[in-house]
Design a protein around this motif. Structure first.
Motif, short mmCIF file in Angstrom:
data_model
loop_
_atom_site.label_atom_id
_atom_site.label_comp_id
_atom_site.label_asym_id
_atom_site.label_seq_id
_atom_site.Cartn_x
_atom_site.Cartn_y
_atom_site.Cartn_z
N GLY A 52 0.80 -1.21 0.00
CA GLY A 52 0.00 0.00 0.00
C GLY A 52 0.84 1.26 0.00
O GLY A 52 2.07 1.21 -0.07
N HIS A 96 -2.62 -0.12 -5.31
CA HIS A 96 -2.61 -1.20 -4.32
C HIS A 96 -3.88 -2.06 -4.31
O HIS A 96 -3.82 -3.27 -4.47
CB HIS A 96 -2.34 -0.63 -2.93
CG HIS A 96 -2.50 -1.60 -1.81
ND1 HIS A 96 -1.65 -2.66 -1.63
CD2 HIS A 96 -3.41 -1.66 -0.81
CE1 HIS A 96 -2.03 -3.34 -0.57
NE2 HIS A 96 -3.09 -2.75 -0.05
N ARG A 97 -5.03 -1.45 -4.11
CA ARG A 97 -6.27 -2.22 -3.99
C ARG A 97 -6.61 -2.95 -5.29
O ARG A 97 -7.07 -4.09 -5.28
CB ARG A 97 -7.42 -1.31 -3.58
CG ARG A 97 -7.34 -0.94 -2.13
CD ARG A 97 -8.66 -0.35 -1.65
NE ARG A 97 -8.56 0.00 -0.26
CZ ARG A 97 -8.72 1.22 0.21
NH1 ARG A 97 -9.02 2.20 -0.61
NH2 ARG A 97 -8.61 1.46 1.49
N HIS A 100 -4.39 -6.02 -5.81
CA HIS A 100 -4.80 -7.16 -4.99
C HIS A 100 -6.07 -7.82 -5.50
O HIS A 100 -6.25 -9.02 -5.34
CB HIS A 100 -4.97 -6.74 -3.53
CG HIS A 100 -3.67 -6.68 -2.82
ND1 HIS A 100 -3.01 -7.80 -2.40
CD2 HIS A 100 -2.87 -5.65 -2.52
CE1 HIS A 100 -1.87 -7.45 -1.84
NE2 HIS A 100 -1.76 -6.16 -1.91
N ARG A 101 -6.91 -7.04 -6.11
CA ARG A 101 -8.16 -7.59 -6.63
C ARG A 101 -7.91 -8.40 -7.91
O ARG A 101 -8.49 -9.46 -8.10
CB ARG A 101 -9.15 -6.46 -6.91
CG ARG A 101 -10.56 -6.94 -7.11
CD ARG A 101 -11.58 -5.83 -7.19
NE ARG A 101 -11.46 -4.91 -6.06
CZ ARG A 101 -11.54 -3.58 -6.17
NH1 ARG A 101 -11.73 -3.02 -7.34
NH2 ARG A 101 -11.42 -2.81 -5.10
N SER A 172 -3.19 -8.68 3.35
CA SER A 172 -4.48 -8.07 3.65
C SER A 172 -4.55 -7.64 5.11
O SER A 172 -5.02 -6.55 5.43
CB SER A 172 -5.61 -9.03 3.34
OG SER A 172 -5.65 -9.30 1.97
N LYS A 176 -4.75 -3.53 6.06
CA LYS A 176 -6.15 -3.10 6.28
C LYS A 176 -6.18 -1.84 7.12
O LYS A 176 -5.31 -1.58 7.95
CB LYS A 176 -6.97 -4.20 6.92
CG LYS A 176 -6.61 -4.46 8.37
CD LYS A 176 -7.47 -5.54 8.95
CE LYS A 176 -7.06 -5.75 10.42
NZ LYS A 176 -7.67 -6.87 11.01
#
Length: 178
Positions: A52, A96-97, A100-101, A172, A176
């Motif tokens: 992140g 980042h998000r 990861h997806r 994760s 978070k």
């Protein structure tokens, strides 16, 4: 996870060290700006995608500034701390998000890395302008563009491979929001 803080610090430390090592592994001096071309951005971008924006910021700022100091470019270290730190933050904030997806080179991840690389080019142009003059700093732009572009191309498969080494659950939990 009781050791979450220790794991996070450890991963940050690993990426800081990897960034410094990658930066120092291949250096091509740029005479006009008294700087150098390197591949450290690949580790900054990998940290940003995996950990992140704050992981990217830490790897970019600390790892790259350490490399400057160790390579004898200490006069660049304060600028590098800001330029590379923000480069990592930008890459992580945008990519980042999504990374990861999808775990593949989707346009938003590539866009995030590209914008971060363009920030690096701009940041070093401004820094070079203050340090050696803006005319001389223009000479550093092609090298910085090459460095940024190559790093974007190398990072996607590299981050994917590193992400497989570090479990998705660990990443994760460590990234978070609280």
């Amino acid at each position: 996870m009781p050791n979450e803080g220790i794991q996070k610090i450890t991963l940050y430390g690993i990426f800081i060290a990897l960034t410094a090592m990658a930066t120092m592994a291949i250096t091509i001096p740029m005479i006009g700006t008294q700087g150098y071309i390197n591949i450290g951005d690949t580790m900054i971008f990998a940290a940003a995608l995996l950990l992140g924006p704050w992981g990217g910021l830490a790897a970019g700022a600390i790892g790259s500034a350490m490399a400057d100091i160790l390579l004898g470019y200490a006069f660049w270290a304060p600028w590098t701390l800001v330029v590379k730190g923000m480069e990592g933050y930008i890459a992580g904030r945008i990519g980042h998000r999504i990374f990861h997806r999808h775990k593949k080179p989707v346009p938003r991840v590539i866009l995030g890395l590209s914008l971060a690389a363009l920030w690096m080019v701009f940041g070093y142009f401004v820094a070079g302008g203050f340090m050696v003059g803006f005319e001389a700093a223009l000479g550093g732009i092609p090298g910085d563009l090459l460095q940024g572009g190559a790093s974007v191309a190398i990072t996607i498969p590299l981050a994917y491979l590193l992400g497989r080494l570090i479990s998705s659950e660990e990443i994760s939990l460590l990234t978070k929001k609280r």
